[in-house]
Design a protein around this motif. Structure first.
Motif, PDB file in Angstrom:
ATOM      1  N   UNK A   1      -1.696 -21.303  13.472  1.00 46.35           N
ATOM      2  CA  UNK A   1      -1.633 -20.111  12.626  1.00 46.35           C
ATOM      3  C   UNK A   1      -1.905 -18.861  13.469  1.00 46.35           C
ATOM      4  N   UNK A   2      -1.088 -17.826  13.294  1.00 46.34           N
ATOM      5  CA  UNK A   2      -1.375 -16.621  14.072  1.00 46.34           C
ATOM      6  C   UNK A   2      -2.429 -15.764  13.369  1.00 46.34           C
ATOM      7  N   UNK A   3      -2.881 -14.755  14.088  1.00 49.55           N
ATOM      8  CA  UNK A   3      -3.980 -13.958  13.558  1.00 49.55           C
ATOM      9  C   UNK A   3      -3.618 -12.481  13.553  1.00 49.55           C
ATOM     10  N   UNK A   4      -4.020 -11.811  12.483  1.00 48.79           N
ATOM     11  CA  UNK A   4      -3.777 -10.376  12.388  1.00 48.79           C
ATOM     12  C   UNK A   4      -5.104  -9.661  12.127  1.00 48.79           C
ATOM     13  N   UNK A   5      -5.340  -8.575  12.855  1.00 54.48           N
ATOM     14  CA  UNK A   5      -6.541  -7.763  12.591  1.00 54.48           C
ATOM     15  C   UNK A   5      -6.111  -6.465  11.926  1.00 54.48           C
ATOM     16  N   UNK A   6      -6.725  -6.151  10.804  1.00 49.99           N
ATOM     17  CA  UNK A   6      -6.437  -4.871  10.143  1.00 49.99           C
ATOM     18  C   UNK A   6      -7.624  -3.939  10.357  1.00 49.99           C
ATOM     19  N   UNK A   7      -7.393  -2.839  11.072  1.00 45.52           N
ATOM     20  CA  UNK A   7      -8.469  -1.889  11.351  1.00 45.52           C
ATOM     21  C   UNK A   7      -8.562  -0.896  10.198  1.00 45.52           C
ATOM     22  N   UNK A   8      -9.761  -0.761   9.650  1.00 42.40           N
ATOM     23  CA  UNK A   8      -9.934   0.133   8.496  1.00 42.40           C
ATOM     24  C   UNK A   8     -11.040   1.151   8.786  1.00 42.40           C
ATOM     25  N   UNK A   9     -10.673   2.378   9.208  1.00 37.66           N
ATOM     26  CA  UNK A   9     -11.712   3.400   9.444  1.00 37.66           C
ATOM     27  C   UNK A   9     -12.319   3.851   8.119  1.00 37.66           C
ATOM     28  N   UNK A  10     -13.635   3.931   8.060  1.00 39.85           N
ATOM     29  CA  UNK A  10     -14.294   4.327   6.810  1.00 39.85           C
ATOM     30  C   UNK A  10     -15.371   5.361   7.093  1.00 39.85           C
ATOM     31  N   UNK A  11     -15.297   6.470   6.405  1.00 43.09           N
ATOM     32  CA  UNK A  11     -16.336   7.481   6.522  1.00 43.09           C
ATOM     33  C   UNK A  11     -16.772   7.881   5.119  1.00 43.09           C
ATOM     34  N   UNK A  12     -17.990   7.539   4.762  1.00 44.93           N
ATOM     35  CA  UNK A  12     -18.507   7.767   3.399  1.00 44.93           C
ATOM     36  C   UNK A  12     -17.546   7.255   2.327  1.00 44.93           C
ATOM     37  N   UNK A  13     -17.291   5.972   2.374  1.00 35.88           N
ATOM     38  CA  UNK A  13     -16.303   5.387   1.463  1.00 35.88           C
ATOM     39  C   UNK A  13     -16.927   4.331   0.555  1.00 35.88           C
ATOM     40  N   UNK A  14     -18.172   4.557   0.126  1.00 37.78           N
ATOM     41  CA  UNK A  14     -18.822   3.528  -0.696  1.00 37.78           C
ATOM     42  C   UNK A  14     -18.063   3.256  -1.997  1.00 37.78           C
ATOM     43  N   UNK A  15     -17.342   4.259  -2.475  1.00 41.13           N
ATOM     44  CA  UNK A  15     -16.606   4.053  -3.727  1.00 41.13           C
ATOM     45  C   UNK A  15     -15.278   3.347  -3.475  1.00 41.13           C
ATOM     46  N   UNK A  16     -14.611   3.762  -2.396  1.00 39.63           N
ATOM     47  CA  UNK A  16     -13.264   3.239  -2.157  1.00 39.63           C
ATOM     48  C   UNK A  16     -13.272   1.832  -1.571  1.00 39.63           C
TER      49      UNK A  16
END
Ligand code: UDP
Ligand code: MG
Length: 324
Positions: A1-16
């Motif tokens: 199985x191949x692998x994918x990394x999803x980078x998610x930048x978060x700055x003050x995102x407690x709601x989202x």
């Protein structure tokens, strides 16, 4: 199985962030089952002052596909993307906003394109700017027109940072360890074959945009100084034009004096000319200053980001410490 990394930048995102995870979870399960690719989320906490990091830790405990990095302070989205690329371990790497303005449901399609067609990356752009203030759209449009006139690297109008790349492109982007980062330019500069997908602008799910007009302005300066040196030649071009102009004026004045004598006049016009010329000189000095300041920061070779914390799994990754 191949692998994918999803980078998610978060700055003050407690709601989202919880809303994002809820949506992504479905996509991740679906991709694992149907496309045989394990999707990992690499959440990057960009020095948030709310409970973003706490939520990341919770998600990490609950689901080991959620990994996180946490910065010692706010370093900006560009730094978060760079850190993510640095610690991503997948053969495929995506960058995605946490506010669901980058639709997760496009991800399986993007992956499929990389599998079936001869592309190294799939990028996305907005085909509309609906829901955005008029003045902001106007300024953005003008910025793209201007930068594409003066830069050799094409900066695609409406391009989002949302994209999926193969490992070789990620490695190329990591080679560009500059301090003043402008991703839209960097992704184009490294080359490779990119397919563009379009989607309609979507409003933010939760929370507020982190981009004020002032921040956008300095970001656009980043783009201009990072990918074009054309403004630096402004001084020479204007200088040459003014020399020609003054030469013509000298001839005219000498002619006039010979023909009509030399009545003392023209003080107001002289003041205007002094103002104009000194204004242009200051502008040119300012442009040189912009480039100088970027060079100054670049030569200091400060780290692009500083980690304060990260999940156990990421800590163990064998990547060299960030070498800048
Ligand atoms: N972001 C970040 N650091 C910052 C500002 C923003 O990591 O200093 C992240 C933010 O959490 C979001 C993404 O960058 O995931 C895009 O930010 P935002 O939605 O505020 O920008 P917009 O979509 O309005 O351009
Ligand atoms: Mg957004």
């Amino acid at each position: 199985m191949s692998k994918m990394t999803v980078i998610v930048p978060c700055f003050n995102e407690e709601e989202a962030l919880p809303v994002y995870y809820h949506e992504m979870q479905k996509i991740m399960d679906q991709m694992e089952e149907l496309q045989r690719v394990r999707v990992e989320l690499l959440l990057v906490d960009d020095g948030s002052s709310d409970h973003t990091l706490y939520i990341m830790k919770k998600l990490n405990q609950k689901d080991d596909r959620c990994q996180y990095l946490s910065f010692s302070r706010n370093f900006g989205k560009e730094a978060a993307i760079y850190a993510g690329l640095h610690y991503a371990s997948g053969e495929y790497v995506a960058v995605m906003d946490v506010d669901l303005q980058d639709p997760p449901k496009l991800l399986p399609k993007m992956y499929q394109i990389l599998q079936e067609e001869d592309y190294d990356s799939v990028a996305t752009k907005r085909c509309t700017r609906a829901g955005e203030p008029k003045i902001r759209s106007f300024l953005s449009e003008s910025f793209y027109k201007f930068i594409n006139k003066i830069s050799k690297t094409e900066i695609v109008n409406g391009a989002r940072d949302y994209r999926l790349m193969k490992r070789k492109m990620v490695d190329a982007v990591l080679e560009m360890s500059e301090y003043n980062r402008f991703s839209k330019g960097i992704f184009e500069w490294v080359g490779f074959r990119t397919k563009w997908l379009e989607f309609e602008n979507i409003e933010r799910s939760k929370g507020e945009t982190k981009w004020s007009l002032g921040k956008l302005f300095s970001y656009s300066l980043e783009g201009i100084t990072g990918f074009s040196v054309a403004p630096l030649s402004l001084a020479s071009i204007v200088g040459v034009l003014f020399c020609l102009l003054s030469f013509i004026m000298i001839l005219v004045i000498v002619g006039q004096t010979l023909a009509f004598g030399n009545p003392v006049a023209g003080w107001p016009s002289l003041v205007c000319i002094i103002f104009l010329v000194s204004g242009i000189q200051l502008l040119c000095t300012g442009i040189v200053g912009q480039y100088l300041s970027k060079t100054y920061l670049e030569t200091k070779r400060r780290p692009i980001f500083i980690l304060k914390d990260s999940s156990q799994e990421v800590k163990g990754r064998t990547h060299e410490a960030v070498e800048i």
